[in-house]
Motif scaffolding. Sequence first.
Motif, mmCIF file in Angstrom:
data_model
loop_
_atom_site.group_PDB
_atom_site.id
_atom_site.type_symbol
_atom_site.label_atom_id
_atom_site.label_comp_id
_atom_site.label_asym_id
_atom_site.label_seq_id
_atom_site.Cartn_x
_atom_site.Cartn_y
_atom_site.Cartn_z
ATOM 1 N N MET A 122 -3.624 6.163 0.176
ATOM 2 C CA MET A 122 -2.561 5.213 -0.629
ATOM 3 C C MET A 122 -3.134 4.314 -1.792
ATOM 4 N N ILE A 123 -2.155 3.935 -2.656
ATOM 5 C CA ILE A 123 -2.499 3.212 -3.678
ATOM 6 C C ILE A 123 -2.117 1.844 -3.350
ATOM 7 N N MET A 129 1.046 -1.059 -0.118
ATOM 8 C CA MET A 129 -0.058 0.001 0.006
ATOM 9 C C MET A 129 0.868 1.235 -0.056
ATOM 10 N N ILE A 130 0.941 2.092 -0.965
ATOM 11 C CA ILE A 130 1.934 3.322 -1.353
ATOM 12 C C ILE A 130 1.195 4.548 -0.901
ATOM 13 N N GLY A 183 5.005 3.492 3.321
ATOM 14 C CA GLY A 183 5.054 4.809 3.083
ATOM 15 C C GLY A 183 4.873 5.179 1.429
ATOM 16 N N SER A 184 5.834 6.248 1.212
ATOM 17 C CA SER A 184 5.711 6.575 -0.110
ATOM 18 C C SER A 184 7.052 6.328 -1.003
ATOM 19 N N ALA A 197 -6.565 2.885 -1.003
ATOM 20 C CA ALA A 197 -6.729 2.464 0.445
ATOM 21 C C ALA A 197 -6.517 3.649 1.397
ATOM 22 N N LEU A 198 -7.215 3.892 2.335
ATOM 23 C CA LEU A 198 -7.356 4.775 3.267
ATOM 24 C C LEU A 198 -6.938 4.430 4.543
#
Length: 451
Positions: A190-191, A170-171, A416-417, A265-266
């Motif tokens: 998130m994606i 999940m990014i 995280g990102s 995704a949140l």
Amino acid sequence: MARIETVHAREVLDSRGRPTVEVEVHCQATHGAAWGRAIAPSGASTGRHEAVERRDGDRDWFDGDGVTVAVQAVHEVIGPALAGLNVTDQFTIDRLLCELDGTPNKQRLGANAILPVSLACAHAAAQAQRCPLFRHIAQLWQAACQRATPPDTDGQAPPSWGEPVLPVPMINMISGGLHAGQQMEIQDIMIVPWAARSVRECLSWAVRIYRRLRELLRERGLTWALVADEGGFGPNVDTVDEALGLVTEAIERAGLEPGAQVALALDVAASHFYRDGGYVIAELGGGPATADEFLSVLRAWTSHFPIMSLEDVCAEDDWDGWRKASLCFGRTLQLVGDDLFVTNLARLRQAIEAGIANTVLIKPNQVGTLSETLEVMAVARQAGYHCVVSARSGETEDITIAHLAVGTGAGQIKIGSVTRSERLAKYNELLRIADGWGDELPLKGHFAGVG
Ligand code: PGA
Ligand code: ZN
């Protein structure tokens, strides 16, 4: 056999420049020396029921954030007690760590002293056995599943996911809440690149989407040049709706199909805007709203955008709100508990009993040892819940969670990102694992409530 000889701790800094504890465990093994190292992460949006992080409180040393008391606990209490133990015997080591602390929430020695010892032992054990860490964790995971299987199941196979797999990440794309100066109430958008076929493809898509998102933010005159604690953007949007629209558009601009290829995704992190007995959010006029009112906002988001996972939709002790949320979303979406569960067995059992949520966010420092982390995962699995292995907002170069996700076959990881090296350390470790063992390890997402 690999006997622990020394346990050494030191104060190092995390990604927010706050002190944390690093531990090295050195052993004498049959085939020579072996050692392992690990560092404790640290949260910002911590749950009230998490294991305790010990800090000095001395204003003259890192504004009170120093961890020299925790370092001292490793040298004076933990190290001498562990000397001579077999480092591969993780369950014995962790039981001893819990006994040495003697409190239910690790407040005497501090979870930030205990966890890096526990994880450094796992690293040393893997080295002593000359195997990658995820393989050693996979063995421990099988044992943890066996232990979590009730005796009356009559020799049935343990409810494990079986072989290790590479997790779907999940990014993080956009941050709000405590991770980004409260620009937007919810914490993460998130994606989830769930149609990608490899970790490399997941990251290639994520970087493309991240760049398209930056272009979009710049075009709309929103903040685009700075990043939040987990490397996502923290734009000055007016509403969550606007932020969800931006990320969905960025997926399209990246030439990918929102929903079918890349879902959202949140992490709502609702505890952090739960005030005066209600949910305080711009969409509801900024006054405290009831769980029912807030759930209707969530329903609108999930019907307009390709959301597959919702984390912490209600406040950590709003069990009634959680019950309603589970009835509303539990069958069609992944409902993840983070502040709700705090990787804690008693809270998970309470939720299982009440049919609340369907997925557990797994953060080893919320509970304090590797064995307890595996136990929570095994009990979750036993009850049909899924697990997302997660980093904290305060992180370091430590890569243990990448191996934890692979070794337990969790199927999902939240790091995280795609900027900030404390995040990339974990993604890069997944890339190394995929490069070295990709033929045996498929990328496989295990999602609750969907597909
Ligand atoms: P934290 O945030 O590490 O600040 O708790 C991560 C999360 O809430 O998932
Ligand atoms: Zn969370």
